[in-house]
Design an enzyme around this catalytic site. Structure first.
Site, PDB file in Angstrom:
ATOM      1  N   GLU A  99       3.739   6.541   0.434  1.00  0.00           N
ATOM      2  CA  GLU A  99       2.857   6.630  -0.720  1.00  0.00           C
ATOM      3  C   GLU A  99       3.486   6.030  -1.970  1.00  0.00           C
ATOM      4  O   GLU A  99       4.700   6.149  -2.185  1.00  0.00           O
ATOM      5  CB  GLU A  99       2.503   8.093  -1.029  1.00  0.00           C
ATOM      6  CG  GLU A  99       1.046   8.422  -0.877  1.00  0.00           C
ATOM      7  CD  GLU A  99       0.660   8.723   0.560  1.00  0.00           C
ATOM      8  OE1 GLU A  99      -0.501   8.490   0.911  1.00  0.00           O
ATOM      9  OE2 GLU A  99       1.524   9.193   1.296  1.00  0.00           O
ATOM     10  N   THR A 100       2.640   5.380  -2.743  1.00  0.00           N
ATOM     11  CA  THR A 100       2.978   4.981  -4.105  1.00  0.00           C
ATOM     12  C   THR A 100       1.996   5.682  -5.025  1.00  0.00           C
ATOM     13  O   THR A 100       0.781   5.615  -4.817  1.00  0.00           O
ATOM     14  CB  THR A 100       2.883   3.458  -4.289  1.00  0.00           C
ATOM     15  OG1 THR A 100       3.843   2.813  -3.433  1.00  0.00           O
ATOM     16  CG2 THR A 100       3.167   3.062  -5.730  1.00  0.00           C
TER      17      THR A 100
END
Length: 275
Positions: free
Chosen positions: A44-45
């Site tokens: 995830e970003t």
């Protein structure tokens, strides 16, 4: 633009779940956020944008798509705001699953006085599932102990901790489930510090195996709290990197506590037209 990479649900680097965090001062195009997430190639970003009324609008992207719910990248974002930006908690994040509040909290397991963070997460009660989808039924040679689901994941209860640790996922088959993830879980061994263990796979969302997942515990905790007859639980995600989560089922929300450590702060070079 500054970007941080944080190992969430860990007190030391190279463990827990890495997430990238960007603090925005203005809205960013969706396509650019997706390109950054793909370039990072992390589970995830997170992109956090301050709101005029206070708090933050928080969005999460995998390498392939935006997702509805992510716990470890929320923890990572709170860590960046508190440890690097001098923000004071509680922090309010407005997300696709509603408001998530993060406060600083003591972490009992890691030693008295160590500081971590508490995530106040939505509670998604387990929904009974009669049978596994045909796409992945052959992956489980032994009949599962129980099956249930929530809005984004399937949960498969295996016989014991060894079955979870030794589980070999059929990732091509799981990919056919699309955005739906698969969690395998079991009661921890009697001599374990943990109450239950789990692993999480979402190859259809660009995540073959997630190292430590906060969001799945919004359903795992209500399930195991009922099975084990207690609201306070210690969970261990038995991935290669591994991670510990202290959890509480309040009946209305799920509280998840863990630590985080910064691995990297970097300057991004972005196209001028969309910077």
């Amino acid at each position: 633009m500054k970007m941080y990479q944080v190992d969430a649900f860990s007190s030391e680097v190279f463990k827990g779940n890495p997430a990238a965090v960007l603090l925005l001062d203005q809205p960013m195009e969706d396509a650019l956020m997706q390109n950054i997430a793909a370039e990072n190639n992390l589970a995830e970003t997170a992109f956090a944008l301050p709101l005029e009324a206070g708090g933050w609008h928080l969005r999460w992207f995998t390498p392939t798509q935006e997702v509805d719910f992510c716990g470890h990248a929320t923890l990572a974002t709170a860590h960046v705001l508190i440890a690097h930006q001098g923000c004071a908690g509680p922090l309010q994040f407005e997300t696709r699953v509603g408001r998530i509040t993060v406060t600083e909290a003591a972490i009992d397991r890691a030693g008295a006085g160590q500081v971590g963070y508490q995530l106040d997460l939505p509670r998604f009660a387990p929904e009974p599932l009669e049978a596994l989808p045909p796409e992945i039924a052959a992956t489980f040679a032994v009949e599962p102990q129980a099956l249930f689901r929530n809005f984004e994941n399937l949960f498969v209860v295996l016989l014991d901790e060894a079955a979870v640790r030794g589980f070999e996922p059929d990732l091509p088959a799981m990919t056919k489930l699309g955005r739906l993830g698969v969690v395998v879980t079991a009661r921890a061994d009697a001599d374990s510090e943990a109450d239950f263990v789990s692993r999480y796979f979402a190859p259809g969302a660009g995540i073959p195996e997630d190292p430590v997942t906060g969001s799945t515990h919004s359903t795992l905790v209500p399930y195991w709290a009922e099975v084990l007859g207690k609201p306070d639980l210690l969970a261990y995600q038995a991935s290669k990197r591994g991670g510990w989560l202290q959890c509480t089922d309040t009946g209305e929300r799920v509280l998840v506590r863990g630590q985080a450590v910064t691995y990297m702060a970097a300057d991004l070079t972005l196209p001028e037209a969309t910077d």
